[in-house]
Design an enzyme around this catalytic site. Structure first.
Site, PDB file in Angstrom:
ATOM      1  N   GLY A 278       0.842  -1.189   0.000  1.00 38.42           N
ATOM      2  CA  GLY A 278       0.000   0.000   0.000  1.00 38.42           C
ATOM      3  C   GLY A 278       0.874   1.234   0.000  1.00 38.42           C
ATOM      4  N   CYS A 279       0.408   2.298   0.619  1.00 37.19           N
ATOM      5  CA  CYS A 279       1.151   3.557   0.655  1.00 37.19           C
ATOM      6  C   CYS A 279       2.544   3.332   1.230  1.00 37.19           C
ATOM      7  CB  CYS A 279       0.395   4.582   1.491  1.00 37.19           C
ATOM      8  SG  CYS A 279       1.255   6.143   1.623  1.00 37.19           S
ATOM      9  N   TYR A 280       3.548   3.779   0.505  1.00 35.57           N
ATOM     10  CA  TYR A 280       4.918   3.485   0.919  1.00 35.57           C
ATOM     11  C   TYR A 280       5.369   4.241   2.154  1.00 35.57           C
ATOM     12  CZ  TYR A 280       6.306   7.311  -2.432  1.00 35.57           C
ATOM     13  OH  TYR A 280       6.462   8.460  -3.151  1.00 35.57           O
ATOM     14  N   TRP A 281       4.679   5.327   2.520  1.00 37.36           N
ATOM     15  CA  TRP A 281       5.067   6.036   3.744  1.00 37.36           C
ATOM     16  C   TRP A 281       4.936   5.122   4.952  1.00 37.36           C
ATOM     17  CZ3 TRP A 281       1.213  10.582   2.762  1.00 37.36           C
ATOM     18  CH2 TRP A 281       1.658  11.353   1.690  1.00 37.36           C
TER      19      TRP A 281
ATOM     20  N   HIS B  98      -1.725   1.768   7.862  1.00 39.18           N
ATOM     21  CA  HIS B  98      -1.146   0.514   8.336  1.00 39.18           C
ATOM     22  C   HIS B  98      -1.355   0.376   9.842  1.00 39.18           C
ATOM     23  CE1 HIS B  98       1.105   1.165   4.555  1.00 39.18           C
ATOM     24  NE2 HIS B  98       1.062  -0.151   4.496  1.00 39.18           N
TER      25      HIS B  98
END
Length: 193
Positions: A25-28, A185
């Site tokens: 998902g979002c890499y952050w 997350h």
């Protein structure tokens, strides 16, 4: 923010250790969880973590290009880790704990191929470990032992690693530099118990 083109790099080049690359998902959030949460379990195991893109054809995609969903690239975190401090299997197991691997191309509010659940492997040994851990998790999910996932089977892809395109500097360590920034997350309890 102006469009910034990414550059091809190898995270932690010149340092000991192995590469591992994960799309969750979002890499952050992926970066944050490996850099800050995984290392509480396995201190000094991660040499460096960078966010970027992998998996699509072409060169030097911008963040905007990847967000369009048309590049075939996935948002990823690439890390260099020390296998004597944390075996690759532990990285893979942790990857499955902090995102939902049962939702193809979606993590919470983030939808699109750029948010796929993917393990990009750098060797045959990594592939064997990733496949074995995925199989074990899929058995647990199918048996109803992991209730915090949306679907009844693991959809995570296991693919060969390709060129890692590092994202622009503002997205590196994003959640450290922007406390309270967006992240969907979360550690899911009882994934492996």
């Amino acid at each position: 923010m102006a469009s910034t083109v990414s550059r091809a790099v190898e995270v932690g080049a010149g340092h000991p250790g192995e590469l591992a690359t994960f799309g969750a998902g979002c890499y952050w959030g992926t970066e944050h969880y490996f850099r800050n949460k995984f290392t509480t379990r396995f201190p000094d195991s991660i040499v460096d973590v960078r966010v970027g893109f992998m998996g699509g054809p072409g060169t030097a995609p911008s963040y905007e290009d990847v967000c369009s969903g048309a590049t075939g690239h996935v948002e990823v975190a690439q890390l260099r880790f020390l296998p004597d401090k944390a075996p690759y299997e532990e990285l893979v197991k942790f990857f499955f704990e902090f995102h939902d691997p049962t939702t193809a191309n979606r993590q919470g509010n983030d939808r699109g191929t750029q948010y796929a659940s993917v393990i990009f492997v750098h060797s045959d040994a990594q592939r064997a470990v990733a496949e074995a851990v995925k199989l074990r998790l899929n058995e647990r999910v199918a048996a109803g032992l992991v209730p915090k996932f949306r679907e009844a089977s693991v959809s995570t892809e296991i693919r060969d690693a390709s060129t890692f395109w590092e994202a622009h500097p503002e997205h590196q360590r994003y959640l450290e530099n922007n406390p309270g920034g967006y992240c969907n997350h979360a550690i899911r309890p009882n994934v492996w118990e």
